[in-house]
Each structure stands twice: as structure tokens, then as C-alpha cells.
Design a protein around this motif. Structure first.
Motif, PDB file in Angstrom:
ATOM      1  N   CYS A   1      47.743  30.799  44.445  1.00 42.44           N
ATOM      2  CA  CYS A   1      46.406  30.577  44.991  1.00 42.44           C
ATOM      3  C   CYS A   1      46.173  31.558  46.298  1.00 42.44           C
ATOM      4  O   CYS A   1      45.284  32.233  46.210  1.00 42.44           O
ATOM      5  CB  CYS A   1      46.386  29.087  45.506  1.00 42.44           C
ATOM      6  N   LYS A   2      47.090  32.050  46.828  1.00 42.95           N
ATOM      7  CA  LYS A   2      47.092  32.818  47.936  1.00 42.95           C
ATOM      8  C   LYS A   2      46.811  34.079  47.288  1.00 42.95           C
ATOM      9  O   LYS A   2      46.013  34.833  47.734  1.00 42.95           O
ATOM     10  CB  LYS A   2      48.676  32.753  48.493  1.00 42.95           C
ATOM     11  N   GLN A   3      47.357  34.378  46.371  1.00 45.96           N
ATOM     12  CA  GLN A   3      47.216  35.787  45.974  1.00 45.96           C
ATOM     13  C   GLN A   3      45.687  35.977  45.050  1.00 45.96           C
ATOM     14  O   GLN A   3      45.054  36.862  45.325  1.00 45.96           O
ATOM     15  CB  GLN A   3      48.031  36.130  44.591  1.00 45.96           C
ATOM     16  N   ALA A   4      45.293  34.786  44.514  1.00 47.80           N
ATOM     17  CA  ALA A   4      43.647  34.843  44.013  1.00 47.80           C
ATOM     18  C   ALA A   4      42.983  34.766  45.472  1.00 47.80           C
ATOM     19  O   ALA A   4      41.815  35.483  45.065  1.00 47.80           O
ATOM     20  CB  ALA A   4      43.604  33.740  43.455  1.00 47.80           C
ATOM     21  N   GLN A   5      43.167  34.119  46.445  1.00 47.10           N
ATOM     22  CA  GLN A   5      42.454  34.276  47.515  1.00 47.10           C
ATOM     23  C   GLN A   5      42.240  35.865  47.902  1.00 47.10           C
ATOM     24  O   GLN A   5      41.031  36.424  48.287  1.00 47.10           O
ATOM     25  CB  GLN A   5      42.696  33.508  48.748  1.00 47.10           C
ATOM     26  N   GLU A   6      43.242  36.424  48.142  1.00 46.85           N
ATOM     27  CA  GLU A   6      43.440  37.850  48.427  1.00 46.85           C
ATOM     28  C   GLU A   6      42.795  38.744  47.277  1.00 46.85           C
ATOM     29  O   GLU A   6      41.598  39.595  47.870  1.00 46.85           O
ATOM     30  CB  GLU A   6      44.748  38.497  48.542  1.00 46.85           C
ATOM     31  N   THR A   7      42.627  38.427  46.074  1.00 50.40           N
ATOM     32  CA  THR A   7      41.816  39.155  45.025  1.00 50.40           C
ATOM     33  C   THR A   7      40.418  38.952  45.280  1.00 50.40           C
ATOM     34  O   THR A   7      39.584  39.966  45.432  1.00 50.40           O
ATOM     35  CB  THR A   7      42.055  38.756  43.838  1.00 50.40           C
ATOM     36  N   LEU A   8      40.130  37.531  45.322  1.00 46.97           N
ATOM     37  CA  LEU A   8      38.643  37.236  45.492  1.00 46.97           C
ATOM     38  C   LEU A   8      38.012  37.960  47.010  1.00 46.97           C
ATOM     39  O   LEU A   8      36.959  38.385  46.984  1.00 46.97           O
ATOM     40  CB  LEU A   8      38.444  35.933  45.468  1.00 46.97           C
ATOM     41  N   LYS A   9      38.715  38.059  48.022  1.00 50.28           N
ATOM     42  CA  LYS A   9      38.542  38.687  49.221  1.00 50.28           C
ATOM     43  C   LYS A   9      38.191  40.099  49.213  1.00 50.28           C
ATOM     44  O   LYS A   9      37.030  40.549  49.594  1.00 50.28           O
ATOM     45  CB  LYS A   9      39.385  38.477  50.227  1.00 50.28           C
ATOM     46  N   ASN A  10      38.902  40.650  48.375  1.00 49.29           N
ATOM     47  CA  ASN A  10      38.677  42.113  48.131  1.00 49.29           C
ATOM     48  C   ASN A  10      37.216  42.300  47.189  1.00 49.29           C
ATOM     49  O   ASN A  10      36.529  43.352  47.484  1.00 49.29           O
ATOM     50  CB  ASN A  10      39.735  42.678  47.359  1.00 49.29           C
TER      51      ASN A  10
END
Length: 468
Positions: free
Chosen positions: A314-323
Motif C-alpha cells: 500500500c505504501k509503495q502504491a501511494q508512492e507510485t500514485l504520488k508520482n
RNA sequence: GGCGUGGUGCCCAAGUGGCCUAAGGGAGUGGUCUGCAAAACCAUUAUUCACCGGUUCGAAUCCGGUCCACGCCUCCA
């Protein structure tokens, strides 16, 4: 382009050909509304959403029916325990379910039939089955389906009833059935049901679980329809029983394509309350994960593979979406400018084609996402070398909106577009500090903004403020 | 006991006979840019696909065996 789907009943991928040209009838086993949906439930619903959106993306017109089971053992048990009328009790969880659907950006079903609104249809169907000799009444008044009468029983789950364990699980109340494997179509009222019953030709009682899906799918999609989906665990006995009921009653094929979504495990283990890894959407939101990221995690593995749901993911996904969000902001800036640049429609088209082909191949989401990332990377290169113009930027943005008509995870508009005055002021202060080369103060303000939930990026055109 | 699925880098995850000396993402490392950051860009991180044997000119992909994990077998998404 032909669409290929994995048809469980054939155990193979095959070309998808709807009954009526470009129209698709889709039936989805919905929730039993006795509690909040957990992340595992949501995974299979998200799979169905991706399926529906993909079909629409590919030019089909989809009619989706998702039932709501608001009468069964669990809803009755829990509503009585809570001392709340069944209807009120289930309404609470229906509402919660629709909230979840909105938060996870579902393209909602065209029809959400509730079981309790279709008792009449179910009774009719049971009558037909009794008349045709597929069902019988037991001593207590309940009606059972006799699977021995339906020779194709087991064709979906590939279960040969002769090989099954028997004897171990027989409970006293099942002695009234002709065969242990027979399932209830109509359950005669017992004291434990309270005032939850309906009148029927067989006395007061309530429908069994399986009959609702047969009755409601028939009503809204016809005797034979295109796709029926559900979680793998629903394959047997639920879907098998649906086939038995529907095909016995109608004498025609029930469903052309069966699609089943695999299970989800959490942090490598089976999800269970005792392990403390039992999550609802609400739980995850409380932990600070946003719904787009959760949706991203749920869609990012192929639907026929076990998904290992982790908080790390979930954390990684947040990172991806933020980018991605920051990518869209940059694109928009260029799209709103009058910058001239190269024509890149060929690049956009080739990635769009890849995406489309991947999704057409039994929803190969990983390959599809690779195409999405590919276009992002290509575009970023053009931005970096300063040759992406206004038209090209707009074209790319449109492409991502198209991707998102399937994925439904991106944010194109800044949430809370209006930046609070307090924030604007701080940013201005920081700009002044920077002009004066007072970088210590500038950095302190940036940290302060971060604590308040805003990030500032310094660009040649000035500060870019965005919500974290 | 019956039926079925899967084991790919630090993590997630495609690929199911040659284009694979294995896509893509996250994370890490070095560099460019920047006052510093962030984002972005460039480079870098599996000669290897649980293990053993076989088929083949050729296997992560097919076959056999072993180990491990998981699911279904009556109402659990």
C-alpha cells in the motif's frame, strides 16, 4: 481485436463472443450484508469492476447485475443477536457497502437486486423445479434440490459426488434430506428465524441462498447470459447449484463464460481475525492509506493469482500514485501553455494499443500497467529534453484519462483545488526567504508545510504546491 | 482420501518451447539538475527462474520425481 477470457468451466482461455453482438450481460455474486466487507471481499469486487470497465473500454455495452444477500442464516442470526429488525440491520451494511464502492471508484452495477425484494420470483422458480421433479419436500416442510436428478451436477467444479467424503459432516437436521449433498431451495420456518419469514405454497419459511442468484439473474439477464463472476470459493457449491437450478428449470444453458477471482492473503498468511490481519476498507483508511492506493494494490495482480496484500505494498502504491499525480500536474502546465513541440501521437497510439491488447488477453493487468508506465517514461524524457509541446501534452493527458477509465486510480484534478490562505502565506514567506538566500528559514517553512500536509516543489516557474 | 493451484531479483510482479544473457513497478546505489530538496533524466541491482533428473538442436516455459506453500470437497469473497 478479439477478447480472450479464461472460462472456468472449460479450464481454458477462449475468445469472448457475446450473445447479442456488442451487448454483455454480467452477473456478479454480491455481498451478504451482515457486516462490513473485508479486503478479500473487495478484491473480487474490484476484479469484476476491472472486467466491466475493460469491456466498456473495448466498446461493449455492459449490463451488470450484482445481488445483495439480505436474508440468510448469518443476517438472521446477527440481526436477532443485535435485536434490530432484519431490514434495518441489513440496510446499515448495504449503505456501508455502497460507501466502499464509491471510495474504491466502482463503476456501479446497473441493477443491485436485493434478495428480499425477489421472494416471489424465487418461489415461482422453486415451484417449477418441484413440478419438473427436481425438488422434493422433506418432513419439516423444507424443499430440497435432488442433485441425483441433475446428471451434469459437478461440471463446473469438476467434482464427482461419488468420490466425496461422506458421513463425517452429517448433522442431525440433515437426516431429512434424501442425500446429504442435496441443498435447500426453501427453508421451513423455525423458531430461531424470529419473524423473518414469507408465506409460500409450502408454508412459511425463507429461500435458500443459491436460488436467489438463479431467480434474479434470470429476471434481469434472461435464461442464458454471457458472463457470471464470483470468488473461487463460490464455485462450489454455490455456482454449481445455480447451474443445477437454472438449467433444470429452463432446459437451456445458464451461462456462457464463468470467471472466478482467486483468494487474497495478507502479509503471506491467510486473513483471519485471530492473526490480526483482517482488514476492512475503514481499517486501512484509519491507518492512513488512501483508497486509490488500496485499489491499486487490489488490481495490480492478475485476478487468477493469489494476491499477497501487504501494508508495504500500500505504501509503495501511494508512492507510485504520488508520482503520477505530479506527472499530471507537469503535463497540465505544458498543456495550458502555448509551447510548440513534436507530434507524438505515434508513441501514444502504440502504448494505447499495448494496453488494449494486454487487457483483452484475459485482463493481463501487469502488461497493461507496463504500457502505462512506458508512456509515462517516454513522455518524461520528452519533457526533460524540452520538446514536449502543448498539443502533445494534451494528447498524453487524454491517453491517461483513457487508461484511467479502466484503472480508476489516478487523480487528474488537485484535490481541494483551493489552497488555504494559511498555506499560501507560508509559501510566500518561504519565497521571500529564498530570495534573500535565507535557506535555513526556507527549509524550516518547508518542513512546517509538510507537517500541515502540503508539499512544495521549486520549479523555474515558481513554487508548485500540492497536497500530500 | 478426491480434485486443483502456485514457487521468478531486497519486495511486488509479467513472461508458459527460440525475439528471455527474463517486461514493468517499488526500494537501494552512483551521476546530472537543484541553494538544499522533491520530481525528472542517465547508469546500476537475476547468465538466472524451489530442487533433482529427463525430452529437445534449444526449457523459467514440456515430462517424471522431491521439497515447500495454498485452495476446494455443502452455504466461506
Amino acid at each position: 481485436m478479439s477478447v480472450r477470457l479464461y472460462n472456468t468451466i472449460k479450464r481454458a482461455k477462449e475468445e469472448f463472443i457475446p450473445i447479442d453482438d456488442k451487448k454483455v450481460g454480467l452477473y456478479t455474486c454480491g455481498p451478504t450484508v451482515y457486516n462490513y466487507a473485508h479486503i478479500g471481499n473487495l478484491r473480487s469486487f474490484v476484479f469484476e469492476d476491472i472486467l466491466k470497465r475493460t469491456l466498456k473500454f473495448l466498446g461493449y455495452k455492459v449490463t451488470q447485475v450484482m445481488n445483495l444477500t439480505d436474508i440468510d442464516d448469518k443476517t438472521i442470526r446477527d440481526s436477532i443477536a443485535a435485536n434490530i429488525p432484519l431490514r434495518d440491520y441489513t440496510q446499515k451494511y448495504k449503505d456501508a457497502f455502497f460507501e466502499d464502492l464509491d471510495k474504491l471508484r466502482f463503476d456501479k452495477a446497473e441493477v443491485f437486486p436485493a434478495a428480499t425484494d425477489h421472494i416471489k420470483e424465487m418461489i415461482e422458480l422453486i415451484k417449477t423445479l418441484v413440478d419438473k421433479g427436481y425438488a422434493y419436500q422433506s418432513e419439516d416442510g423444507s424443499i430440497y434440490y435432488s442433485i441425483a436428478k441433475f446428471s451434469a451436477y459437478g461440471k463446473l467444479a469438476r467434482i464427482d459426488m461419488k468420490n466425496q467424503r461422506s458421513g463425517v459432516r452429517i448433522k442431525t437436521d440433515e437426516y431429512e434430506k434424501d442425500s446429504v449433498a442435496d441443498f435447500a431451495l426453501w427453508k421451513a420456518w423455525t423458531e430461531g428465524d424470529g419473524d423473518n419469514f414469507w408465506e409460500s405454497p409450502w408454508g412459511k419459511g425463507r429461500p435458500g441462498w443459491h436460488i436467489e442468484c438463479s431467480a434474479m439473474s434470470m429476471k434481469y439477464l434472461g435464461k442464458t447470459f454471457d458472463i457470471h463472476t464470483g470468488g473461487v470459493d463460490n464455485m462450489f457449491p454455490h455456482h454449481e447449484d445455480e447451474i443445477a437450478q437454472s438449467e433444470a428449470a429452463n432446459g437451456v444453458k445458464f451461462v456462457n463464460y464463468w470467471m472466478h477471482c482467486e483468494y487474497l492473503i495478507v502479509e503471506g498468511q491467510k486473513m483471519s481475525k485471530s492473526l490480526g490481519n483482517f482488514f476492512t476498507l475503514r481499517d486501512l483508511e484509519e491507518k492512513g492509506y488512501n483508497c486509490n492506493a488500496i485499489r491499486w494494490v487490489l488490481i495490480s495482480a492478475h485476478y487468477r493469482r493469489t494476491l499477497n496484500f501487504t501494508l508495504e505494498a500500500c505504501k509503495q502504491a501511494q508512492e507510485t500514485l504520488k508520482n503520477f499525480t505530479s506527472f499530471f500536474i507537469r503535463l497540465k502546465e505544458i498543456a495550458d501553455s502555448d509551447k510548440k513541440g513534436d507530434d507524438i501521437s505515434a508513441t501514444v497510439n502504440s502504448h494505447m494499443e499495448k494496453f488494449s491488447e494486454a487487457m483483452s488477453d484475459d485482463l493481463n493487468i501487469s502488461e497493461a500497467l507496463a504500457a502505462v508506465f512506458g508512456l509515462q517514461k517516454e513522455t518524461n524524457k520528452l519533457i526533460a529534453s524540452n520538446i514536449l509541446g502543448q498539443n502533445a501534452a494534451a494528447t498524453v493527458l487524454d491517453a491517461f484519462k483513457k487508461f484511467d477509465s479502466v484503472l480508476a486510480v489516478f487523480e487528474f484534478e488537485q484535490k481541494g483545488n483551493d489552497i488555504p490562505e494559511e498555506i499560501t502565506k507560508l509559501v510566500e514567506e518561504r519565497q521571500t526567504a529564498r530570495k534573500n538566500k535565507d535557506f535555513a528559514t526556507s527549509d524550516i517553512i518547508r518542513d512546517r508545510l509538510k507537517d500541515l500536509g502540503w508539499s512544495v516543489e521549486d520549479t523555474p516557474k515558481g513554487p508548485r504546491i500540492s497536497k500530500i
